[in-house]
Design a protein around this motif. Sequence first.
Motif, mmCIF file in Angstrom:
data_model
loop_
_atom_site.group_PDB
_atom_site.id
_atom_site.type_symbol
_atom_site.label_atom_id
_atom_site.label_comp_id
_atom_site.label_asym_id
_atom_site.label_seq_id
_atom_site.Cartn_x
_atom_site.Cartn_y
_atom_site.Cartn_z
ATOM 1 N N LEU A 49 -73.671 -86.959 30.822
ATOM 2 C CA LEU A 49 -73.636 -88.420 30.882
ATOM 3 C C LEU A 49 -73.061 -88.959 29.575
ATOM 4 C CD1 LEU A 49 -77.127 -89.029 32.500
ATOM 5 C CD2 LEU A 49 -74.915 -89.328 33.583
ATOM 6 N N PRO A 50 -72.521 -90.178 29.587
ATOM 7 C CA PRO A 50 -71.892 -90.730 28.376
ATOM 8 C C PRO A 50 -72.829 -90.778 27.167
ATOM 9 C CG PRO A 50 -71.357 -92.083 30.274
ATOM 10 C CD PRO A 50 -72.394 -91.098 30.719
ATOM 11 N N ARG A 51 -72.341 -90.214 26.076
ATOM 12 C CA ARG A 51 -73.014 -90.273 24.776
ATOM 13 C C ARG A 51 -71.917 -90.334 23.725
ATOM 14 N NH1 ARG A 51 -78.329 -89.134 25.083
ATOM 15 N NH2 ARG A 51 -78.550 -88.746 22.871
ATOM 16 N N GLY A 52 -72.047 -91.268 22.807
ATOM 17 C CA GLY A 52 -71.048 -91.371 21.750
ATOM 18 C C GLY A 52 -71.051 -92.755 21.136
ATOM 19 N N ASP A 53 -70.018 -93.033 20.362
ATOM 20 C CA ASP A 53 -69.890 -94.315 19.661
ATOM 21 C C ASP A 53 -68.759 -95.115 20.279
ATOM 22 O OD1 ASP A 53 -71.940 -93.800 17.758
ATOM 23 O OD2 ASP A 53 -70.561 -92.452 16.719
ATOM 24 N N ALA A 81 -77.470 -97.556 27.815
ATOM 25 C CA ALA A 81 -78.293 -96.539 28.472
ATOM 26 C C ALA A 81 -78.426 -96.930 29.938
ATOM 27 C CB ALA A 81 -79.661 -96.444 27.800
ATOM 28 N N LEU A 82 -79.017 -96.046 30.719
ATOM 29 C CA LEU A 82 -79.180 -96.339 32.147
ATOM 30 C C LEU A 82 -80.412 -97.198 32.416
ATOM 31 C CD1 LEU A 82 -78.254 -92.897 33.708
ATOM 32 C CD2 LEU A 82 -76.899 -94.990 33.662
ATOM 33 N N TYR A 83 -81.389 -97.171 31.517
ATOM 34 C CA TYR A 83 -82.625 -97.930 31.708
ATOM 35 C C TYR A 83 -83.263 -98.157 30.341
ATOM 36 C CZ TYR A 83 -84.227 -93.168 31.276
ATOM 37 O OH TYR A 83 -84.403 -91.891 30.828
ATOM 38 N N GLY A 84 -84.273 -98.998 30.309
ATOM 39 C CA GLY A 84 -84.996 -99.254 29.061
ATOM 40 C C GLY A 84 -84.365 -100.359 28.239
ATOM 41 N N ASP A 85 -84.860 -100.479 27.003
ATOM 42 C CA ASP A 85 -84.421 -101.548 26.110
ATOM 43 C C ASP A 85 -82.942 -101.462 25.747
ATOM 44 O OD1 ASP A 85 -86.993 -102.529 26.095
ATOM 45 O OD2 ASP A 85 -87.545 -101.538 24.225
ATOM 46 N N ALA A 86 -82.387 -100.268 25.720
ATOM 47 C CA ALA A 86 -80.985 -100.096 25.318
ATOM 48 C C ALA A 86 -80.017 -100.161 26.497
ATOM 49 C CB ALA A 86 -80.815 -98.761 24.589
ATOM 50 N N PHE A 113 -71.419 -99.837 19.104
ATOM 51 C CA PHE A 113 -72.506 -99.541 20.026
ATOM 52 C C PHE A 113 -72.747 -98.036 20.093
ATOM 53 C CE2 PHE A 113 -70.003 -103.157 21.488
ATOM 54 C CZ PHE A 113 -70.955 -104.158 21.569
ATOM 55 N N ALA A 114 -74.004 -97.632 19.993
ATOM 56 C CA ALA A 114 -74.395 -96.232 20.178
ATOM 57 C C ALA A 114 -74.735 -96.053 21.655
ATOM 58 C CB ALA A 114 -75.586 -95.885 19.299
ATOM 59 N N ILE A 115 -73.911 -95.309 22.354
ATOM 60 C CA ILE A 115 -74.101 -95.080 23.787
ATOM 61 C C ILE A 115 -74.886 -93.782 23.960
ATOM 62 C CG2 ILE A 115 -72.950 -94.783 26.017
ATOM 63 C CD1 ILE A 115 -72.445 -97.530 24.613
#
Length: 177
Positions: A49-53, A81-86, A113-115
């Motif tokens: 899943l997407p992770r990065g800057d 993110a997919l859920y939560g505060d972010a 943005f930190a993904i």
Amino acid sequence: VHVPLFQQEPVEAVLVVPLHGGQVTRWIGSRPELEVLVRWAPEVGKPRLPRGDLTMQVLRGTNFSSAHASTWRVTMTVPGALYGDAASLTFTSSESETPSPAPTWGEKATGSFAIAWSSAPSQTRRKTMVEDSFRQQLLDALGPEAQVDFEERVLELLERQAKRIADLDRRDPDNDA
């Protein structure tokens, strides 16, 4: 605007975004557009899943409404993110350096943005989230005075339980205490 979050390689591109409605739109003439520089630096290791800057810089606009030579701010929201505060990360730019009809922005109009997408929370985490939500709804419904009464009652019950356990420990001949 489609950002390249699923790309496994770094991306740098200028996106031209057509704007619809609101104060930026003219009654007659070409549709206003916004140019945004997008930089995507994915995490090394090819995550599923997407992770990065992700960096997005507002560059310039064209065909903005120019009734009062207004300056503009741009708000960008990305899926962190997919859920939560972010789940929704937001950045609002500084005012444009030049006014309508062709506003420009400087380096300060850059959002970083930190993904960090991840799969669904575990069953335990999901259960805890539901319990926390229910507990908060219950306390909100009770009101401040009832909350204090409820907390005092819980403490009283815990003290009674602790006393009973201590009594049982004293009676137990196998207890080493």
